[in-house]
Design a protein around this motif. Structure first.
Motif, PDB file in Angstrom:
ATOM      1  N   THR A 135     -22.917 -50.505   2.367  1.00 48.90           N
ATOM      2  CA  THR A 135     -23.427 -50.500   0.991  1.00 48.90           C
ATOM      3  C   THR A 135     -24.709 -49.678   0.893  1.00 48.90           C
ATOM      4  OG1 THR A 135     -22.414 -52.601   0.406  1.00 48.90           O
ATOM      5  CG2 THR A 135     -24.369 -51.985  -0.848  1.00 48.90           C
ATOM      6  N   GLN A 168     -20.526 -52.550  -5.204  1.00 44.13           N
ATOM      7  CA  GLN A 168     -19.812 -53.733  -4.709  1.00 44.13           C
ATOM      8  C   GLN A 168     -19.915 -54.891  -5.695  1.00 44.13           C
ATOM      9  OE1 GLN A 168     -21.110 -54.623  -0.724  1.00 44.13           O
ATOM     10  NE2 GLN A 168     -19.504 -56.115  -0.369  1.00 44.13           N
ATOM     11  N   ASP A 206     -17.219 -49.162  -3.418  1.00 43.66           N
ATOM     12  CA  ASP A 206     -17.717 -50.120  -2.435  1.00 43.66           C
ATOM     13  C   ASP A 206     -16.922 -51.421  -2.469  1.00 43.66           C
ATOM     14  OD1 ASP A 206     -19.153 -51.461  -0.521  1.00 43.66           O
ATOM     15  OD2 ASP A 206     -21.115 -51.179  -1.471  1.00 43.66           O
ATOM     16  N   GLU A 207     -16.081 -51.603  -1.482  1.00 43.34           N
ATOM     17  CA  GLU A 207     -15.238 -52.796  -1.332  1.00 43.34           C
ATOM     18  C   GLU A 207     -14.550 -53.219  -2.622  1.00 43.34           C
ATOM     19  OE1 GLU A 207     -16.023 -55.855   1.354  1.00 43.34           O
ATOM     20  OE2 GLU A 207     -17.696 -54.836   2.337  1.00 43.34           O
TER      21      GLU A 207
HETATM   22 MG    MG Z   1     -21.518 -54.022   1.505  1.00 42.57          MG
END
Ligand code: MG
Ligand code: ADP
Length: 238
Positions: A45, A87, A158-159
């Motif tokens: 991140t 995220q 991000d994810e």
């Molecule tokens: Mg992360």
């Protein structure tokens, strides 16, 4: 904006006095897909946030196409084509889906919303619902669609699959693959669902305590069970 290459050179960054990334270098050619892997807390991140200009940088360079964006603030990086889907799925809970999407238009006509609805038909069905009424998967779609409306040439994800049901993950990955197929975007995907990331990407980097620990192709990683075990902490890929 057409896809642009991304070049990261010797990047060190963190938060205030806390150094997280140390000397990270890699590059992604225009229109390619990079998976960024690594266990929790390894700096994935922080890497994306640093590319987006949201951390403290100590050293290194970031180039988007021929532009050196290293010293630029976050908003200017967006002008250079950087699109960041964090995220946290930063949507506005008290605005409707449509109002959330308006924010992403950045001066484009409202008719451009059709692009978002074509990508995620679910959002069209829910256009009058508030952000807070959406499921996790729908929030991710909204967060992604809002960024896409700005037509980034480099997309940072991000994810996106975090906490989502398998069927929704498949829907999202299909949408990302369709985006990638257009060739209009260079895409960086951070994911804990390793197999999904490897199916998507054509290049992989692994972060370990803020440093680049491994890089190569998804095929090479699938063969390298030692690296998989050591850096990702899983017994193998299936
Ligand atoms: Mg992360
Ligand atoms: N805002 C912050 N301030 C200080 N340290 C942070 C902050 N965000 C993350 N960190 C630290 O930076 C390291 C990397 O975190 P992060 O980039 O979120 O990892 P990942 O995304 O790989 O799970 C961790 O040790 C984490 O505790």
């Amino acid at each position: 904006m057409p896809a642009t290459p991304l070049e990261v050179e010797n990047l060190s960054a963190g938060y205030g006095p806390t150094r997280v990334l140390e000397g990270v270098s890699f590059s992604v050619p225009a229109g390619r897909r990079l998976a960024v892997l690594g266990r929790n807390g390894m700096g994935k991140t922080t890497l994306l946030a640093t590319l987006a200009g949201q951390t403290r940088r100590y050293d290194g360079k970031i180039r988007i196409g021929s532009s050196d964006v290293t010293g630029l603030p976050s908003a200017s990086r967006a002008h250079h084509g950087l699109g960041y889907v964090p995220q946290t799925r930063a949507i506005f809970p008290t605005l409707t889906v449509e109002e959330n999407l308006f924010v992403g238009l950045k001066g484009r006509p409202k008719t451009a919303l059709q692009e978002a609805y074509a990508m995620f038909p679910r959002l069209a069905e829910r256009r009058r619902n508030l952000g807070s009424q959406l499921s996790g998967g729908e929030q991710q779609m909204l967060s992604t669609a809002r960024t896409i409306l700005g037509r980034p040439s480099i997309l940072l994800l991000d994810e996106p699959l975090e906490g989502l049901a398998p069927v929704i993950c498949e829907e999202l990955m299909a949408a990302f693959s369709a985006l990638a197929q257009t060739g209009d975007m260079t895409i960086l995907l951070v994911e804990q669902r390793i197999q999904s990331a490897l199916d998507f990407a054509d290049q992989v980097i692994i972060l370990e305590r803020g440093r680049l620990a491994w890089s190569g192709t998804p095929e090479a990683l699938a063969q390298d069970s030692e690296a998989v075990e050591r850096f990702l902490g899983v017994g193998g890929l299936h």
